[in-house]
Enzyme design. Structure first.
Site: not given
Ligand code: GLN
Ligand code: ZN
Length: 766
Positions: A17, A439-440, A606, A701
């Site tokens: 909540e 990766g992502s 990772d 970020h």
């Molecule tokens: N392979 C993941 C990504 O690229 C690694 C994420 C991480 O280290 N927090 O999202």
């Protein structure tokens, strides 16, 4: 009569909540009054739940709008100048600005305070910022208001404060460098005032948390404890010093002798300190025993806890209290709502509410062993212990046999790095300064919707696979166009880097409502390791193979490592973390080998949580590093020399663990460095890191697109320490939180930076 108390309760709410209210408030969809009402209702509900469970002294001050350390900063007027309102009067707006930063269209705004991990938990607090001329003033009444609120509801309460030394320890000296401890004399009068004021409100007991007493403390900090508490001694109410997350060890004598009225110790993390403490505790003091684990989701073995309690009761009589080991902030709220768990498994679990019941039963059992409810609870606890002990849910002989057959060779690649890398370079034929990503790729809302629809059964497996394959094709073609050298499939099918794998492993369970606060409105729902881990079938091979079919460039397979899987899960209590890590390592090792068999030439494992697993005390480091490194190696060493193993870690404080990182023996490591301007490279001054390395050249970020020159400069800095032939070029971390336009723009610049360095290198060679 042993007193049942609690050190703190989860604040986010059984239905999150508080999260929802905060996010609505930030969006402008809920008024301040509305937000305050949600907070008030949650507090009332949480006190009620604890009281009904049988907790006699209820915590107040465990509620926070964002973070309890931040509440203390407001209380003491530790508000950095960039957030100070014109009238000097802090408001909720000030609090959220400190937590989240503010953007002004005209002039940049103010950057949020730094956030960091609360000891070895996954909770993050906002780091207080101290200046050399720091003044403190009582400027936030939340604690007093909430104490009033609880008393008006008829509760017997025990307000909770972070102690002055822990508060200072957690903060950071900003600007001119100085010793934080110098601020103690200025800060203590404020604690005096707070205590006076609580006493005037009719409070009898206050809990003062000093968890830094379980750390290796410098001598001047130890000395400061005595000084501080001698001064606070005068306050006209009773003080309980709470310690948790470990044993007092060399601080035991110090903690026991402080001039306060009680001491709480964590007997879950550090059972050994129990008999010792009895001899050191002054005869007037209360001892609170933390016997119910506040960091996990398992039911307590009541018989075992009661043995200690009964023994303590003989020595202490009325001076005995019982509690969870630490605040219940780190556990989910209420097990009762979990209607989809296996019934046997569910009978082994306890969340915050159930843990309060356990504490209350233990307290009652000391004086009324024959009480019917006590008897029923003890009987049920015994049944749980025996049901677990023999359960086929937990023990899998295949896993045990495999573990027993592991030899040191399993953690050893076929050849040393120097010969592996030659073969890998030959097979991969990459240019100097090879470019890659972590990766992502952006997790767009259409990806998330498709995943959700599939989970809810609204999208068929075929349709879902089509959507994900289209995403893979898109990610691959973008990477080809950008001219990246080592490509990834983009991780569209993954919700979370741990959950995605946990869902495909045997031995893991998932709760529906098991949320735990991570920071502010963010919560995580850790998976629960309940039994021996095994991998029934390949987990990623089809996606990665599909990606590789779309391109002639190399696709890097993407896995989460054993240590990270462990750190971000609720773990078992019946076997060691080390053994659980080995089980995970074997399961992931099979995946690595299957990827290799499918023709994948690079596999990244990772280990984002590798460093955070470090024990709080130095003495525990080498044991942890030994097994953590070994788990990684066990999972990475089943492949041929030609197959290149990457690992990734998203932080750069490596200086004290760099040798362990090297011992992991990954062929390539990618790490975060851009935010710290390659601070990491310091570590390379003292230690010659032997393998390939990709220091992140830009911060993912923020949506900001760094220019090529910036990245070139960072790479040039890096190549002063690391030979150019061992350098990779990549961002700091995965790109899933970014949008496509900024992602492409940044990668264009990154590829250009790599090309620039290549030409410079060629010019030098020629
Ligand atoms: N392979 C993941 C990504 O690229 C690694 C994420 C991480 O280290 N927090 O999202
Ligand atoms: Zn990362």
């Amino acid at each position: 009569m042993a007193v049942a108390h609690s050190l703190g309760f989860p604040r986010i709410g059984a239905d999150r909540e508080l999260k929802k209210a905060l996010e609505d408030y930030w969006k402008g969809e809920l008024s301040e009054a509305g937000l305050r009402e949600v907070g008030r209702n949650l507090r009332a509900a949480h006190w009620q739940l604890q009281a009904e469970a049988g907790i006699e002294l209820l915590p107040v001050g465990d509620f926070a709008w964002y973070d309890h350390v931040l509440t203390h900063s407001l209380m003491f007027g530790v508000v950095p100048e960039r957030f100070l309102p014109a009238d000097g009067q802090s408001s909720l707006e000030t609090l959220f600005a400190m937590a989240r930063g503010v953007t002004h269209n005209c002039c940049g705004g103010a950057q949020a305070q730094e956030m960091t991990k609360w000891f070895d938990t996954n909770y993050h607090y906002l780091v207080p910022e101290f200046s050399v001329d720091q003044q403190f003033s009582l400027s936030w009444t939340q604690l007093f208001d909430e104490a009033e609120e609880a008393m008006a509801l008829g509760h017997r309460i025990k307000p909770v404060l972070i102690g002055p030394l822990t508060y200072l320890w957690l903060g950071k000296a900003k600007g001119e460098s100085f010793d934080k401890l110098d601020l103690l004399e200025r800060l203590l009068p404020l604690y005096g005032e707070v205590l006076e004021r609580l006493a005037a409100q009719g409070v009898e007991w206050v809990q003062i948390d000093e968890p830094i007493l379980v750390l290796d403390l410098p001598q001047d900090w130890k000395n400061a404890f005595e000084r501080a508490y001698n001064l606070l001694q005068r306050a006209p109410l009773k003080k309980l010093i709470a310690t948790y997350f470990g044993g007092l060890e060399d601080n035991l004598g110090l903690a026991a002798a402080l001039p306060v009225d009680g001491l709480h110790i964590d007997l879950v993390r550090a059972p050994d300190q129990y008999p010792v403490i009895l001899d050191r505790l002054p005869a007037y003091k209360i001892l609170s025993l933390g016997l119910v684990n506040g960091r996990n989701v398992w039911r307590c073995d009541l018989d075992k806890a009661l043995d200690v309690l009964n023994h303590a009761a003989e020595r202490l009589g009325e001076r005995l209290w019982v509690a969870p080991s630490c605040s219940l902030l780190h556990t989910p709220v209420d097990l009762h709502r979990e209607d989809q768990l296996d019934t046997e498994l569910k009978s082994w679990l306890a969340f915050a509410v159930q843990k309060c019941v356990e504490v209350a039963v233990l307290a009652r059992a000391v004086d009324q062993p024959d009480d019917v409810e006590v008897q029923v609870a003890l009987q049920s606890s015994r049944e749980v212990q025996s049901s677990r002990a023999g359960s086929p849910l937990i023990h899998k002989s295949e896993v045990r046999e495999r573990l027993a057959a592991i030899t040191p060779e399993h953690s050893q690649r076929q050849s040393k790095f120097a010969s592996r890398i030659v073969k890998q370079r030959e097979q991969l034929a990459l240019p100097a300064f090879p470019t890659t990503t972590i990766g992502s790729f952006p997790q767009t809302s259409s990806i998330r919707l498709a995943r959700q629809a599939f989970k809810q059964g609204k999208l068929s497996l075929t349709d879902y696979t089509d959507v994900m394959q289209a995403e893979i094709r898109h990610a691959v073609s973008v990477q080809e166009q950008l001219g990246l050298d080592v490509l990834v499939h983009g991780e569209a099918e993954r919700n979370d880097m741990v959950e995605y794998f946990a869902e495909q492993l045997d031995g893991y369970a998932f709760t529906r409502f098991g949320w735990v606060q991570s920071y502010g409105s963010r919560c995580v729902k850790p998976a629960v390791i309940y039994g021996d881990i095994s991998r029934p079938a390949p987990m990623t091979v089809e996606w990665i193979r599909y990606a590789q079919q779309q391109t002639s460039k190399v696709i890097k397979g993407m896995l989460t490592g054993p240590v990270t899987m462990l750190m971000w899960s609720f773990t078992r209590e019946d076997v060691s973390r080390e053994q659980q890590a080995r089980q995970l390592a074997l399961a992931i090792r099979d995946e690595v080998c299957d990827l290799e068999a499918a023709g994948i030439k690079i596999v990244q494992i990772d280990e984002a949580a590798f460093r955070e697993g470090l024990p709080l005390r130095r003495a525990g480091w080498s044991h942890y590093l030994d097994w953590a490194v070994d788990a990684f190696r066990l999972c990475a060493s089943g492949v041929r020399d030609e197959t290149q193993i990457h690992t990734h870690m998203c932080y750069s404080e490596f200086n004290d663990v760099i040798e362990a990182i090297a011992a992991m023996d990954a062929d390539v490591i990618t790490i975060e460095t851009s935010r710290s301007q390659m601070e990491l490279l310091e570590a390379f001054r003292a230690f010659d890191y032997p393998n390939d390395i990709g220091p992140g050249v830009y911060d993912i970020h923020s949506p900001r697109v760094p220019d090529t020159a910036e990245m070139v400069q960072l790479l040039e800095q890096a190549s002063e320490r690391i030979p150019a032939q061992r350098l990779w070029v990549n961002p700091d971390c995965g790109l899933k939180t970014r949008a496509w336009p900024e992602t492409e723009a940044a990668l264009v610049n990154m590829v250009a930076a790599a090309r620039q360095l290549r030409s410079a290198l060629q010019a030098r060679v020629a």
